[in-house]
Motif scaffolding. Sequence first.
Motif, PDB file in Angstrom:
ATOM      1  N   GLY A 107       7.001  -5.454  -2.701  1.00 16.13           N
ATOM      2  CA  GLY A 107       5.739  -5.239  -2.013  1.00 16.13           C
ATOM      3  C   GLY A 107       4.571  -5.688  -2.868  1.00 16.13           C
ATOM      4  O   GLY A 107       4.737  -6.420  -3.850  1.00 16.13           O
ATOM      5  N   GLN A 108       3.380  -5.242  -2.487  1.00 14.42           N
ATOM      6  CA  GLN A 108       2.154  -5.599  -3.205  1.00 14.42           C
ATOM      7  C   GLN A 108       1.369  -4.328  -3.486  1.00 14.42           C
ATOM      8  O   GLN A 108       1.133  -3.519  -2.576  1.00 14.42           O
ATOM      9  N   PHE A 109       0.979  -4.131  -4.752  1.00 10.15           N
ATOM     10  CA  PHE A 109       0.151  -2.982  -5.116  1.00 10.15           C
ATOM     11  C   PHE A 109      -1.286  -3.439  -5.314  1.00 10.15           C
ATOM     12  O   PHE A 109      -1.554  -4.440  -5.969  1.00 10.15           O
ATOM     13  N   THR A 110      -2.220  -2.691  -4.732  1.00  8.54           N
ATOM     14  CA  THR A 110      -3.646  -3.008  -4.856  1.00  8.54           C
ATOM     15  C   THR A 110      -4.419  -1.755  -5.216  1.00  8.54           C
ATOM     16  O   THR A 110      -4.194  -0.689  -4.635  1.00  8.54           O
ATOM     17  N   GLU A 111      -5.315  -1.883  -6.193  1.00 11.82           N
ATOM     18  CA  GLU A 111      -6.243  -0.800  -6.516  1.00 11.82           C
ATOM     19  C   GLU A 111      -7.663  -1.322  -6.372  1.00 11.82           C
ATOM     20  O   GLU A 111      -7.997  -2.397  -6.868  1.00 11.82           O
ATOM     21  N   LYS A 112      -8.490  -0.561  -5.657  1.00 13.15           N
ATOM     22  CA  LYS A 112      -9.870  -0.965  -5.413  1.00 13.15           C
ATOM     23  C   LYS A 112     -10.807   0.206  -5.659  1.00 13.15           C
ATOM     24  O   LYS A 112     -10.404   1.373  -5.619  1.00 13.15           O
ATOM     25  N   ARG A 113     -12.063  -0.132  -5.909  1.00 10.51           N
ATOM     26  CA  ARG A 113     -13.120   0.873  -5.995  1.00 10.51           C
ATOM     27  C   ARG A 113     -14.098   0.621  -4.855  1.00 10.51           C
ATOM     28  O   ARG A 113     -14.665  -0.467  -4.749  1.00 10.51           O
ATOM     29  N   VAL A 149      -9.710  -3.997  -8.455  1.00  6.75           N
ATOM     30  CA  VAL A 149      -9.346  -3.738  -9.843  1.00  6.75           C
ATOM     31  C   VAL A 149      -7.992  -4.345 -10.168  1.00  6.75           C
ATOM     32  O   VAL A 149      -7.775  -4.882 -11.255  1.00  6.75           O
ATOM     33  N   GLN A 150      -7.063  -4.265  -9.214  1.00  5.20           N
ATOM     34  CA  GLN A 150      -5.703  -4.741  -9.450  1.00  5.20           C
ATOM     35  C   GLN A 150      -5.100  -5.201  -8.131  1.00  5.20           C
ATOM     36  O   GLN A 150      -5.288  -4.566  -7.093  1.00  5.20           O
ATOM     37  N   THR A 190     -11.685   5.709  -5.124  1.00  4.07           N
ATOM     38  CA  THR A 190     -10.586   4.853  -5.567  1.00  4.07           C
ATOM     39  C   THR A 190      -9.557   4.723  -4.455  1.00  4.07           C
ATOM     40  O   THR A 190      -9.094   5.730  -3.914  1.00  4.07           O
ATOM     41  N   GLU A 191      -9.227   3.487  -4.127  1.00 10.32           N
ATOM     42  CA  GLU A 191      -8.198   3.208  -3.122  1.00 10.32           C
ATOM     43  C   GLU A 191      -6.984   2.605  -3.815  1.00 10.32           C
ATOM     44  O   GLU A 191      -7.096   1.618  -4.537  1.00 10.32           O
ATOM     45  N   LYS A 192      -5.821   3.197  -3.588  1.00 13.85           N
ATOM     46  CA  LYS A 192      -4.565   2.629  -4.065  1.00 13.85           C
ATOM     47  C   LYS A 192      -3.661   2.388  -2.862  1.00 13.85           C
ATOM     48  O   LYS A 192      -3.469   3.289  -2.037  1.00 13.85           O
TER      49      LYS A 192
END
Length: 275
Positions: free
Chosen positions: A55-61, A42-43, A83-85
């Motif tokens: 750093g790096q931010f990641t959002e996944k489903r 997602v992001q 949801t994974e953040k």
Amino acid sequence: MLLKEYRICMPLTVEEYRIGQLYMISKHSHEQSDRGEGVEVVQNEPFEDPTHGQGQFTEKRVYLNSKLPSWARAVVPKIFYVTEKAWNYYPYTITEYTCSFLPKFSIHIETKYEDNKGCNDNIFDTELKEQEREVCFIDIAYDEIPERYYKESEDLRYFKSDKTSRGILQEGWRDTHDPIMCSYKLVTVKFEVWGLQTRVEQFVHKVVRDVLLLGHRQAFAWVDEWIDMTLDDVRDYEKQMHEKTNIKVCNDEQEHSTTKPSSLDDIEIHDKAST
């Protein structure tokens, strides 16, 4: 709440594993995304924290619409996603998993990486604040892996890297191998539902352990594919794989939803971020 600390040693340096981890997560997510399941990104963008810096931010489903044990069917819908953040301040990362259908369920993972063989017993002193936890060592070569995950090409008891000449990993390799590094993972699982809490929390920890074992095995088994990459190279690869995986998951999900309902037989959770 059930708290455990996992220690996974790798025949790599911390800097090498930074590349290998990003490569493994992207490739693994793409391989496992099928039939409306898998990981949708997602992001994924740079993020700056006042304490940890850049750093790096990641959002996944993470879609899990066909793989739940029978005892869990009563408490979750047939189709859902987790949801994974993740906040990656390598060599320190934070990963959180939540599910909107299960507001009392969460997984929180803090990870630190060091160039040693898993001998730092004080690495999470600040985070633990006197909390007790079970310490679990994972051997990427000799711990038993679920049969459905086994691939001969990823069996590190027989694998030797052409480019690095590392491997074959003999029994006791963690005491003698150079280089060696360790992923320290502090994993907190919460499922505050009376009558199911203990069973679910223990089950989720078993799944987490299997995913950590598989992911770290693959990171080394694929070392010849990523060892020559720079950080920019692997970020480009990550972006390409995210786009391909998103197309695959979204198309399969739409097709799946118009054909037949999901079956619920088993479970598989992808870890990552951060594993």
